[in-house]
Motif scaffolding. Sequence first.
Motif, mmCIF file in Angstrom:
data_model
loop_
_atom_site.group_PDB
_atom_site.id
_atom_site.type_symbol
_atom_site.label_atom_id
_atom_site.label_comp_id
_atom_site.label_asym_id
_atom_site.label_seq_id
_atom_site.Cartn_x
_atom_site.Cartn_y
_atom_site.Cartn_z
ATOM 1 N N LYS A 31 -1.199 9.954 4.241
ATOM 2 C CA LYS A 31 -0.456 8.875 4.874
ATOM 3 C C LYS A 31 0.731 9.410 5.659
ATOM 4 O O LYS A 31 1.382 10.348 5.248
ATOM 5 C CB LYS A 31 0.010 7.882 3.808
ATOM 6 C CG LYS A 31 -1.170 7.258 3.053
ATOM 7 C CD LYS A 31 -0.691 6.484 1.850
ATOM 8 C CE LYS A 31 -1.858 5.945 1.043
ATOM 9 N NZ LYS A 31 -1.432 5.253 -0.182
ATOM 10 N N THR A 79 -8.291 -1.918 3.464
ATOM 11 C CA THR A 79 -7.727 -2.002 2.117
ATOM 12 C C THR A 79 -6.527 -1.074 1.988
ATOM 13 O O THR A 79 -6.424 -0.066 2.686
ATOM 14 C CB THR A 79 -8.774 -1.618 1.054
ATOM 15 O OG1 THR A 79 -9.206 -0.261 1.285
ATOM 16 C CG2 THR A 79 -9.974 -2.553 1.112
ATOM 17 N N TYR A 80 -5.635 -1.443 1.078
ATOM 18 C CA TYR A 80 -4.449 -0.626 0.798
ATOM 19 C C TYR A 80 -4.147 -0.778 -0.691
ATOM 20 O O TYR A 80 -4.018 -1.903 -1.194
ATOM 21 C CB TYR A 80 -3.264 -1.095 1.640
ATOM 22 C CG TYR A 80 -2.032 -0.227 1.546
ATOM 23 C CD1 TYR A 80 -1.949 0.959 2.255
ATOM 24 C CD2 TYR A 80 -0.955 -0.609 0.746
ATOM 25 C CE1 TYR A 80 -0.819 1.757 2.173
ATOM 26 C CE2 TYR A 80 0.181 0.178 0.654
ATOM 27 C CZ TYR A 80 0.241 1.365 1.375
ATOM 28 O OH TYR A 80 1.356 2.153 1.288
ATOM 29 N N ASN A 81 -4.072 0.352 -1.378
ATOM 30 C CA ASN A 81 -3.909 0.322 -2.831
ATOM 31 C C ASN A 81 -4.985 -0.547 -3.483
ATOM 32 O O ASN A 81 -4.709 -1.350 -4.386
ATOM 33 C CB ASN A 81 -2.512 -0.178 -3.217
ATOM 34 C CG ASN A 81 -1.430 0.833 -2.881
ATOM 35 O OD1 ASN A 81 -1.695 2.028 -2.733
ATOM 36 N ND2 ASN A 81 -0.204 0.350 -2.719
ATOM 37 N N GLU A 82 -6.211 -0.382 -2.976
ATOM 38 C CA GLU A 82 -7.405 -1.041 -3.497
ATOM 39 C C GLU A 82 -7.389 -2.556 -3.329
ATOM 40 O O GLU A 82 -8.175 -3.270 -3.963
ATOM 41 C CB GLU A 82 -7.617 -0.686 -4.975
ATOM 42 C CG GLU A 82 -7.804 0.816 -5.211
ATOM 43 C CD GLU A 82 -8.064 1.140 -6.665
ATOM 44 O OE1 GLU A 82 -7.937 0.231 -7.508
ATOM 45 O OE2 GLU A 82 -8.411 2.296 -6.948
ATOM 46 N N LYS A 83 -6.532 -3.065 -2.434
ATOM 47 C CA LYS A 83 -6.489 -4.498 -2.155
ATOM 48 C C LYS A 83 -6.765 -4.730 -0.664
ATOM 49 O O LYS A 83 -6.299 -3.971 0.183
ATOM 50 C CB LYS A 83 -5.121 -5.081 -2.525
ATOM 51 C CG LYS A 83 -4.845 -5.082 -4.018
ATOM 52 C CD LYS A 83 -3.497 -5.730 -4.316
ATOM 53 C CE LYS A 83 -3.230 -5.741 -5.816
ATOM 54 N NZ LYS A 83 -1.913 -6.379 -6.130
#
Length: 392
Positions: free
Chosen positions: A37, A213-217
């Motif tokens: 990142k 998705t970000y942090n599995e969301k």
Amino acid sequence: MINKEGEAVACIRKESKTAFSKNSACPSWLHFLKGNKRKLDVAATTEVEQNEKLNSSSLNKVYRALLDSTSLEDNHYEHLTSSKRGLSDQQVRNREYRSFPSKPWEVVKLIEEATGISDFTGVPGFYKAKGRYGEYWTINGNDGILIPFRNINNEIEGFQIRVDNPPNDVEIKRAKEGLHARVIKQPNLVQVIFDGEIIQEVEMELKQENTITYNEKVIGWVKLTKGKRYFWFSSANKDCGTGPGNPAPVHVSVPSDLLKKWEVGSPLKVNTVWLGEGPLKGDIAVDLIVDLYDELELQDIGTTILSLPGVGSWRLAIPLLEKMGVEQVNICFDMDAISNPYVKKHLMEAAKELKAKGFHGNLVLWSEKENASGIDDLLLKRTIVPQIKRIF
């Protein structure tokens, strides 16, 4: 915005009031950031001063010199005179369409010689660039057709460019605020940003939609789409550059025979005006109105079109209508005013305000069966004229 090579210029794209300078750290063309990142280098960004646009008379002087210093390329002439547009040789000449120059800095030199102007601060489209021998004035834009915007005094106070090769763009559906995406290298390298952090750079197919998705969301979806065809002639976020707004110009389309005789600086006074979208559409439609209606009808329905840069900018027309002494307005937005909630909303708001200001209003309608999105498309068929229905 896109550059002369047709690539999206990620480093100057206006996501907020802050624009990236040429010295900012633009990301390299990576295909995907595998968990690596990065933050956008905000410290390296600079805010480019926005210059106030010059008055209409001053803009007209520069822009008419620009027309005198440029020409219309064969492929653009063929487009304008094709069956899709239907313009004649005479109409193209009278309306002074031009091609964006291949060497814009040389055109600026010609303008300097013709006008004696050496500082173009405040003229949208003009900016200072840095070369081997120092700074020089040039013009911002891409290969395409320059379409003049004329005001009610026949002064040219702006242009739109119909670009030859529209760049791809990104459509975003957000599940979480803070999601942004842009094409950083044409045609399909997409950079995805969340809360200022670059989380992905990936090549996409046209019309492909990716779930982000970000942090599995799931935070949203991005889709690669074909971008806009029309761009303002603008140098916003450029050194000594100027944007087209404050306010954006509204184009006045009159029949080409009248345009040829219309003296610059002579205010236009008319009883009835058509209110539509897009300068090229207006230029095409107004000559067809003269061809398709008889003299008595024309006295009632009018032969002038105010062409808005977009339906959302209808408020710009109100002071112009008042200055022109207009009593009656024919609202002729595109056919999607019926089906598109955004367009319909602006049509209803415009009608309400026009009525409140004391204008008489008509709605220009035609059937969806005609397969015509705009008034120009309908009239080019030369087989039917629209219904003009009084609404207030």
